[in-house]
Write a protein that holds these residues in place. Sequence first.
Motif, PDB file in Angstrom:
ATOM      1  N   HIS A  69      11.468  12.801  -1.695  1.00 23.66           N
ATOM      2  CA  HIS A  69      11.088  11.810  -2.334  1.00 23.66           C
ATOM      3  C   HIS A  69      10.146  11.065  -1.409  1.00 23.66           C
ATOM      4  N   ASN A  95       9.305  10.464 -14.237  1.00 25.71           N
ATOM      5  CA  ASN A  95      10.477  10.461 -13.581  1.00 25.71           C
ATOM      6  C   ASN A  95      10.817   8.862 -13.568  1.00 25.71           C
ATOM      7  N   PHE A 111       7.667   6.352 -11.193  1.00 27.66           N
ATOM      8  CA  PHE A 111       8.050   7.530 -10.582  1.00 27.66           C
ATOM      9  C   PHE A 111       7.482   8.920 -11.218  1.00 27.66           C
ATOM     10  N   LEU A 113       7.366  13.707 -11.112  1.00 25.76           N
ATOM     11  CA  LEU A 113       7.825  14.762 -10.335  1.00 25.76           C
ATOM     12  C   LEU A 113       6.545  15.677 -10.252  1.00 25.76           C
ATOM     13  N   ASN A 119       9.942  13.907  -6.011  1.00 20.08           N
ATOM     14  CA  ASN A 119       9.941  12.781  -6.697  1.00 20.08           C
ATOM     15  C   ASN A 119       9.065  11.865  -6.052  1.00 20.08           C
ATOM     16  N   GLU A 121       6.681   8.539  -5.783  1.00 17.27           N
ATOM     17  CA  GLU A 121       6.749   7.003  -6.401  1.00 17.27           C
ATOM     18  C   GLU A 121       5.500   6.356  -5.828  1.00 17.27           C
TER      19      GLU A 121
END
Length: 139
Positions: A69, A95, A111, A113, A119, A121
């Motif tokens: 992430h 996402n 978010f 992908l 992930n 952001e």
Amino acid sequence: MQLHRGRLIDHIHLVVADLPAAKRFYAAVLGALGIPRGGEADDHVWYDELFISSAESKAALGQLTGRVHLAFQAPDRGAVERFHTAGLAAGGRDNGTPGERPYHPGYFAAFLLDPEGNNVEAVFHGPAKFSARSVVIDF
């Protein structure tokens, strides 16, 4: 090139299976946030502290990165929205659409992908007051 000291993270290296797809995706989302590409070659690309390479790169040791992430700071809500739109157009998958999140008052994020399933952001933490030593966010 500049060296930044005093940060928790010095750099992040993602090793990806599809480098051309990663190059398109990160060029789009980081471009939407105003973050310029630092450089690239056939087997890698980098933006500030983010380095992305193929598994064949000498820096990769032949191993792909597991799912991670990444959260990039955005200068305002509009940049978060541009990040999301640009990422979808460049092969990312939704996402979490741009909007307020419950993490703290003013947390506005989106978010995606990336092509490898990471992930990714973009977050705007709301208006900040700047001082000579720190950034203070009003909650």
